[in-house]
Write a protein that holds these residues in place. Structure first.
Motif, short mmCIF file in Angstrom:
data_model
loop_
_atom_site.label_atom_id
_atom_site.label_comp_id
_atom_site.label_asym_id
_atom_site.label_seq_id
_atom_site.Cartn_x
_atom_site.Cartn_y
_atom_site.Cartn_z
N MET A 96 50.69 21.44 73.69
CA MET A 96 51.67 20.86 72.76
C MET A 96 51.83 21.73 71.52
SD MET A 96 50.51 16.87 73.10
CE MET A 96 51.59 16.27 71.80
N ALA A 97 50.72 22.21 70.98
CA ALA A 97 50.78 23.04 69.77
C ALA A 97 51.46 24.37 70.05
CB ALA A 97 49.38 23.25 69.21
N GLU A 98 51.20 24.95 71.21
CA GLU A 98 51.87 26.21 71.57
C GLU A 98 53.38 26.00 71.67
OE1 GLU A 98 48.47 28.64 74.11
OE2 GLU A 98 49.80 27.24 75.16
N ALA A 99 53.79 24.85 72.20
CA ALA A 99 55.21 24.55 72.30
C ALA A 99 55.84 24.43 70.92
CB ALA A 99 55.43 23.26 73.09
N CYS A 100 55.14 23.76 69.98
CA CYS A 100 55.67 23.64 68.62
C CYS A 100 55.77 25.00 67.95
CB CYS A 100 54.81 22.70 67.78
SG CYS A 100 55.34 22.56 66.06
N SER A 149 56.55 27.64 69.21
CA SER A 149 57.75 28.31 69.73
C SER A 149 59.05 27.59 69.37
CB SER A 149 57.66 28.42 71.26
OG SER A 149 56.56 29.18 71.66
N LEU A 150 58.99 26.24 69.33
CA LEU A 150 60.21 25.45 69.22
C LEU A 150 60.48 24.87 67.83
CD1 LEU A 150 59.94 23.43 72.56
CD2 LEU A 150 61.32 25.47 72.14
N CYS A 151 59.42 24.61 67.07
CA CYS A 151 59.62 23.98 65.76
C CYS A 151 60.30 24.94 64.80
CB CYS A 151 58.28 23.52 65.18
SG CYS A 151 57.56 22.13 66.10
N SER A 152 61.03 24.38 63.83
CA SER A 152 61.79 25.21 62.89
C SER A 152 61.18 25.23 61.49
CB SER A 152 63.24 24.71 62.80
OG SER A 152 63.28 23.37 62.33
N VAL A 153 60.29 24.28 61.18
CA VAL A 153 59.68 24.24 59.86
C VAL A 153 58.49 25.20 59.83
CG1 VAL A 153 58.47 22.79 58.18
CG2 VAL A 153 60.41 21.86 59.46
N PRO A 154 58.53 26.23 59.00
CA PRO A 154 57.46 27.24 59.00
C PRO A 154 56.06 26.66 58.82
CG PRO A 154 59.33 28.03 57.73
CD PRO A 154 59.61 26.60 58.06
N LEU A 213 50.71 25.24 61.13
CA LEU A 213 49.71 24.24 61.48
C LEU A 213 49.48 24.24 62.99
CD1 LEU A 213 47.86 21.85 60.70
CD2 LEU A 213 49.82 20.35 61.11
N ALA A 214 50.55 24.33 63.77
CA ALA A 214 50.43 24.33 65.22
C ALA A 214 49.62 25.54 65.70
CB ALA A 214 51.82 24.33 65.86
N ARG A 215 49.90 26.71 65.12
CA ARG A 215 49.12 27.90 65.52
C ARG A 215 47.65 27.73 65.15
NH1 ARG A 215 54.04 30.64 63.98
NH2 ARG A 215 53.29 30.90 61.85
N GLY A 247 41.91 26.74 66.60
CA GLY A 247 40.76 25.88 66.41
C GLY A 247 40.32 25.19 67.69
N GLN A 248 41.28 24.66 68.45
CA GLN A 248 40.91 23.92 69.65
C GLN A 248 40.47 24.84 70.77
OE1 GLN A 248 43.31 20.56 70.80
NE2 GLN A 248 43.91 20.11 68.70
N GLN A 249 41.02 26.04 70.83
CA GLN A 249 40.53 26.99 71.83
C GLN A 249 39.09 27.40 71.54
OE1 GLN A 249 43.54 30.10 71.79
NE2 GLN A 249 44.55 29.27 73.60
N SER A 250 38.76 27.55 70.27
CA SER A 250 37.38 27.85 69.89
C SER A 250 36.46 26.71 70.30
CB SER A 250 37.29 28.09 68.38
OG SER A 250 35.95 28.30 67.98
N GLU A 251 36.89 25.46 70.06
CA GLU A 251 36.07 24.31 70.42
C GLU A 251 35.97 24.15 71.94
OE1 GLU A 251 36.67 21.51 66.45
OE2 GLU A 251 37.92 21.14 68.22
N LEU A 252 36.98 24.58 72.68
CA LEU A 252 36.89 24.55 74.14
C LEU A 252 35.76 25.43 74.63
CD1 LEU A 252 40.68 24.58 75.18
CD2 LEU A 252 39.01 22.83 75.78
N GLY A 253 35.62 26.61 74.04
CA GLY A 253 34.51 27.49 74.41
C GLY A 253 33.17 26.88 74.06
N LEU A 254 33.09 26.26 72.88
CA LEU A 254 31.85 25.61 72.46
C LEU A 254 31.49 24.46 73.41
CD1 LEU A 254 29.56 25.02 70.46
CD2 LEU A 254 31.19 23.69 69.10
#
Length: 252
Positions: free
Chosen positions: A208-212, A214-219, A224-226, A231-238
């Motif tokens: 969902m965050a990756e989609a935002c 790419s698609l969201c317009s508010v910088p 925040l999405a990036r 952050g969540q990819q780091s926690e996935l590894g942990l």
């Protein structure tokens, strides 16, 4: 505090260092939230981009920006709920610390997302019965979610996901029966199931965050999405490592 400890110069130094670190951490969080909020106001209103641009820059109710804010707020709320559940089901400090970090981070982010909807004067419920994650159409992400996830949180977003069967509304979300099971487990069994559920949850949240991004317009929302992705990819590894320590692994 004992008399010996009170006169121990090394103990005093360590206590002062701890207080400084806590104050610095608290100040950093406050500044981050302040700057994020200011950036969001400027981005949403078009400040600094020329007179008359402000109103056109505010996202619409069916925009990716609004959809992400609404859906991720719901997604985050369940992560906070699961974190509080496992906190009371185990004494393992590593799991409790991870749960605290997830609950604290996602509760703060959820507050920002809901605050943006208020700022934009948009409803917190999708307009016209719009299905969760419909704003992701065209990214492949709208096909995620559903109840038959196989443990990955990436089942079909068809009739089951749209109806929220057993409480599953979006990618990676745990069902009501899974939450009930987590509430019944204790010790290492609770730890393993929590780590598996949260792994699924993070995978859905990353999509969902990756989609935002790419698609969201508010910088500010894109930033925040990036940050969520990183952050969540780091926690996935942990969490993968923590499962391995318990001779378990993410659900296939």
């Amino acid at each position: 505090m004992s008399t010996a400890e009170g006169h121990d110069p090394h103990a005093l130094v360590e206590r002062r260092k701890t207080r400084r670190v806590r104050r610095a951490a608290g100040g950093a969080v406050a500044l981050a939230l302040l700057f994020a909020g200011a950036a969001t106001v400027a981005s949403a209103r078009g400040d600094g981009d020329g007179a008359g641009a402000g109103e056109a820059r505010v996202p619409g109710a069916s925009s990716a920006d609004a959809g992400f804010a609404r859906d991720m707020a719901v997604h985050h709320q369940q992560a906070v709920e699961m974190s509080f559940i496992v906190r009371d089901r185990t004494d393992d400090e590593d799991v409790r610390r991870l749960a605290y970090d997830i609950a604290n981070t996602q509760a703060n982010q959820r507050g920002m997302l809901l605050g943006w909807l208020d700022l934009w004067e948009l409803p917190k419920v999708a307009p016209g019965g719009e299905q969760p994650m419909a704003w992701m159409a065209g990214t492949g992400g709208h096909e995620h979610g559903g109840t038959d996830t196989g443990g990955t949180g990436h089942g079909g977003h068809g009739s089951e996901a749209g109806s929220g069967a057993d409480g599953v509304l979006m990618a990676g979300m745990a069902s009501r029966s899974e939450l009930a099971r987590l509430n019944r487990l204790d010790g290492e069994r609770a730890e393993v199931f929590f780590l598996q559920l949260m792994t699924d949850h993070h995978k859905g949240g990353v999509a969902m965050a990756e989609a935002c991004a790419s698609l969201c317009s508010v910088p500010a929302e894109q930033r925040l999405a990036r940050g969520m992705v990183e952050g969540q990819q780091s926690e996935l590894g942990l969490m993968r490592d923590m499962l391995a320590e318990r001779e378990a692994e993410p659900r296939p």
